[in-house]
Design a protein around this motif. Structure first.
Motif, PDB file in Angstrom:
ATOM      1  N   MET A   1       2.527   6.036   6.008  1.00 31.29           N
ATOM      2  CA  MET A   1       2.434   7.500   6.002  1.00 31.29           C
ATOM      3  C   MET A   1       2.715   8.024   4.595  1.00 31.29           C
ATOM      4  SD  MET A   1       1.743   8.350   9.177  1.00 31.29           S
ATOM      5  CE  MET A   1       2.279  10.047   9.422  1.00 31.29           C
ATOM      6  N   ASN A   2       2.023   9.082   4.207  1.00 30.54           N
ATOM      7  CA  ASN A   2       2.220   9.656   2.879  1.00 30.54           C
ATOM      8  C   ASN A   2       3.425  10.592   2.870  1.00 30.54           C
ATOM      9  OD1 ASN A   2       0.011   8.359   1.827  1.00 30.54           O
ATOM     10  ND2 ASN A   2      -1.398  10.057   2.177  1.00 30.54           N
ATOM     11  N   HIS A   3       4.282  10.426   1.884  1.00 29.36           N
ATOM     12  CA  HIS A   3       5.450  11.282   1.720  1.00 29.36           C
ATOM     13  C   HIS A   3       5.453  11.828   0.301  1.00 29.36           C
ATOM     14  CE1 HIS A   3       7.157  10.052   5.576  1.00 29.36           C
ATOM     15  NE2 HIS A   3       6.860   8.805   5.250  1.00 29.36           N
ATOM     16  N   ILE A   4       6.033  12.985   0.103  1.00 24.95           N
ATOM     17  CA  ILE A   4       6.088  13.630  -1.210  1.00 24.95           C
ATOM     18  C   ILE A   4       7.392  13.258  -1.911  1.00 24.95           C
ATOM     19  CG2 ILE A   4       6.137  15.841  -2.425  1.00 24.95           C
ATOM     20  CD1 ILE A   4       3.442  15.130  -1.200  1.00 24.95           C
ATOM     21  N   GLY A   5       7.278  12.846  -3.165  1.00 24.61           N
ATOM     22  CA  GLY A   5       8.466  12.513  -3.941  1.00 24.61           C
ATOM     23  C   GLY A   5       8.586  13.324  -5.216  1.00 24.61           C
ATOM     24  N   PHE A   6       7.559  14.189  -5.480  1.00 25.70           N
ATOM     25  CA  PHE A   6       7.484  14.876  -6.770  1.00 25.70           C
ATOM     26  C   PHE A   6       7.057  16.317  -6.555  1.00 25.70           C
ATOM     27  CE2 PHE A   6       5.363  15.965 -10.793  1.00 25.70           C
ATOM     28  CZ  PHE A   6       6.256  15.471 -11.733  1.00 25.70           C
ATOM     29  N   ASP A   7       7.752  17.250  -7.232  1.00 23.54           N
ATOM     30  CA  ASP A   7       7.447  18.678  -7.133  1.00 23.54           C
ATOM     31  C   ASP A   7       6.478  19.056  -8.253  1.00 23.54           C
ATOM     32  OD1 ASP A   7       7.401  21.475  -7.162  1.00 23.54           O
ATOM     33  OD2 ASP A   7       9.493  21.653  -6.539  1.00 23.54           O
ATOM     34  N   ASN A   8       5.207  19.152  -7.929  1.00 23.97           N
ATOM     35  CA  ASN A   8       4.183  19.369  -8.939  1.00 23.97           C
ATOM     36  C   ASN A   8       4.232  20.769  -9.540  1.00 23.97           C
ATOM     37  OD1 ASN A   8       1.738  17.810 -10.014  1.00 23.97           O
ATOM     38  ND2 ASN A   8       0.878  19.829  -9.601  1.00 23.97           N
ATOM     39  N   LEU A 364      -4.662   3.501   6.667  1.00 20.37           N
ATOM     40  CA  LEU A 364      -4.984   4.921   6.515  1.00 20.37           C
ATOM     41  C   LEU A 364      -3.731   5.748   6.244  1.00 20.37           C
ATOM     42  CD1 LEU A 364      -7.475   5.114   9.511  1.00 20.37           C
ATOM     43  CD2 LEU A 364      -8.026   4.891   7.086  1.00 20.37           C
ATOM     44  N   PRO A 365      -3.886   6.953   5.713  1.00 21.02           N
ATOM     45  CA  PRO A 365      -2.727   7.807   5.448  1.00 21.02           C
ATOM     46  C   PRO A 365      -1.863   8.068   6.677  1.00 21.02           C
ATOM     47  CG  PRO A 365      -4.641   8.670   4.317  1.00 21.02           C
ATOM     48  CD  PRO A 365      -5.133   7.558   5.179  1.00 21.02           C
ATOM     49  N   ASN A 366      -2.462   7.987   7.874  1.00 23.14           N
ATOM     50  CA  ASN A 366      -1.670   8.200   9.100  1.00 23.14           C
ATOM     51  C   ASN A 366      -0.936   6.947   9.553  1.00 23.14           C
ATOM     52  OD1 ASN A 366      -3.631   6.567  10.290  1.00 23.14           O
ATOM     53  ND2 ASN A 366      -4.653   8.245  11.372  1.00 23.14           N
ATOM     54  N   GLY A 367      -1.040   5.851   8.767  1.00 27.84           N
ATOM     55  CA  GLY A 367      -0.330   4.617   9.079  1.00 27.84           C
ATOM     56  C   GLY A 367      -1.120   3.614   9.883  1.00 27.84           C
ATOM     57  N   THR A 368      -2.288   3.973  10.355  1.00 21.98           N
ATOM     58  CA  THR A 368      -3.118   3.070  11.157  1.00 21.98           C
ATOM     59  C   THR A 368      -3.779   2.021  10.273  1.00 21.98           C
ATOM     60  OG1 THR A 368      -3.591   4.845  12.717  1.00 21.98           O
ATOM     61  CG2 THR A 368      -5.053   2.941  12.778  1.00 21.98           C
TER      62      THR A 368
END
Length: 494
Positions: A1-8, A364-368
């Motif tokens: 799964m995609n997670h955010i680590g940076f405040d653009n 995939l981004p949803n982890g599948t």
């Protein structure tokens, strides 16, 4: 799964403000050496999830009225027909691409400077081509014993021999198609000429990596080492900054090694040096915008594994030496990483064992996790792409998106009329065929509409893919790796 680590958004604001502050420090004119990619900085977006590939451009657009672009290209790179590894185009073509891209978003491109010039005829031809397009071109020459002979460098026979680049803005961004193009020397040459004309100007450096206020062995910084393994860059503690301020910061070997020379050049030009360390020269604020360190650590580890695969494939193709692979292996060992830590690798290899043919897996981004196998109609990459589109579009696995009757005539044309030996569809051919099917098939139309949802996926192929397939995956934003082997034992692989 995609997670955010940076405040653009925070990054864009902090970065533009920091550059404005540096312009004021030097009385209103700053030559900013821009390292890395201005457009399409996908490395940064991979290791700092949340970083947008166009962040640097967005930052410059915040300063649109103040900024002027100067593009540096080495005459040696023109002569060698050097290419960008990510885009596959030559540096001279990329210079034209960059000019178009800057102009297309409203940034002012002042000129192009051809560096390392020593009469190369191909450089002359390129200059004529640029000038015929209405672009100002300047030449900077090879200086003997550069950068050790300071007396020669900072003289009328050194920097003074170079053309003076006419500029009109307060922020002069010096960028290039790639490393080693002479950006720093261009900036310093301009400082010499400005000083001779009584104009006060300064120099600063904008490199995203290594991030100076992260630990030396932080995975984000180690990912930079992996990405530049072919350049022999090594991250290190900045000894000058530590001595001057008692603060531990990270820089890389080339900047640390060249700093005493830069200090001497600054003093020779203007009588003083504005900086006490290589870190002082930088304006990078990325380290202040990390909002989830663990997310960035994990993303960087995955990038290091991908870089290892890239290096291994490059070695297999005879494009690099084993030293690049070994260097990245050492980085992996320092983090206790292996290919087992990239889930799509095991999934692809398992599919290959099961089907006894080349296979591919995509997370995939949803982890599948989806896979694809080689068949008479489709290669593994095409099959995997179809299965991935079904998943993200919510289409049942049993649905046939393209009737074999559509694919077979295309195969016949490829083999009988276009001279191809492989009848299977490449990804671009597959997507065109799928688009045609979308005229009469709601499911095919739905699949096409969900293509953008593949961005950020991880994929692995058990064989090296064609350049056509690789380019399609890049355009879709899929991070693809391969086992360093070809599907056939032929000597020539297109």
């Amino acid at each position: 799964m995609n997670h955010i680590g940076f405040d653009n958004d925070k990054y864009v604001k902090l970065q533009s403000q920091n550059i404005r502050d540096r312009i004021k420090q030097f009385g209103g004119k700053l030559y900013l050496e821009f390292g890395g990619k201005l457009f399409d900085d996908y490395h940064a977006s991979r290791v700092l999830p949340g970083f947008q590939p166009d962040s640097k451009v967005r930052m410059l657009l915040e300063m649109k009225e103040e900024a002027e672009i100067v593009i540096a290209i080495s005459a040696d790179d023109i002569e060698r027909n050097k290419r960008r590894g990510d885009l596959g185009i030559t540096y001279d073509d990329d210079t034209l691409r960059l000019i178009d891209a800057f102009r297309g978003i409203g940034l002012y491109v002042g000129s192009v400077v051809i560096t390392h010039y020593r009469g190369q005829s191909v450089a002359d031809v390129f200059q004529q081509r640029l000038e015929s397009l209405g672009i100002k071109v300047y030449r900077h020459y090879i200086i003997p014993d550069y950068p050790s002979d300071i007396a020669l460098i900072v003289s009328d026979n050194g920097y003074g021999k170079n053309d003076y680049i006419e500029t009109s803005r307060s922020l002069i961004v010096v960028t290039a198609p790639g490393p080693g193009s002479g950006k720093m020397a261009t900036c310093l040459s301009q400082l010499y000429h400005e000083n001779k004309r009584g104009i006060r100007a300064g120099y600063a450096k904008f490199e995203t990596f290594p991030i100076w206020n992260l630990p030396l062995k932080h995975p984000v910084n180690l990912a930079y080492e992996a990405a530049t393994a072919d350049l022999d860059d090594v991250n290190m503690i900045d000894p000058f900054h530590l001595e001057a301020y008692g603060e531990t910061t990270v820089n890389y070997n080339r900047d640390v090694e060249i700093y005493p020379v830069l200090e001497a050049i600054f003093k020779k030009i203007s009588g003083e040096t504005p900086y006490k360390s290589p870190t002082d020269m930088g304006v990078n604020m990325a380290g202040y915008c990390i909002v989830d360190d663990e997310v960035c650590r994990e993303a960087s580890k995955q990038e290091i594994i991908r870089r290892w695969y890239d290096a291994a494939v490059s070695e297999r193709q005879g494009l690099s030496s084993s030293s690049e692979v070994k260097k990245i292996e050492l980085i992996m060992k320092s983090l206790d990483l292996s290919s087992d830590d990239r889930p799509v690798v095991a999934a692809a290899l398992a599919k290959e064992d099961l089907t006894e043919g080349p296979a591919m897996a995509m997370e995939l981004p949803n982890g599948t996790m989806v896979t694809g196998k080689t068949s008479d109609l489709l290669g593994a990459a095409s099959a995997c792409l179809i299965n991935a589109l079904k998943n993200v579009a919510g289409i049942d696995k049993s649905v046939i998106l393209m009737d074999p009757g559509i694919i077979q005539p295309i195969q016949k044309m490829k083999v009988q009329h276009l001279g191809n030996h492989n009848p299977r569809l490449h990804l671009d051919e597959l997507l065109i065929a799928l688009s045609i099917c979308a005229v009469t098939s709601k499911d095919a139309e739905k699949a096409i509409e969900h293509l953008d949802r593949l961005a950020g996926s991880q994929a692995h192929s058990t064989v090296i893919l064609s350049s056509d397939d690789i380019n399609v995956f890049k355009k879709l934003g899929v991070n693809i790796t391969f086992e360093p082997r070809y599907q056939t034992k032929k000597l020539y692989h297109k």
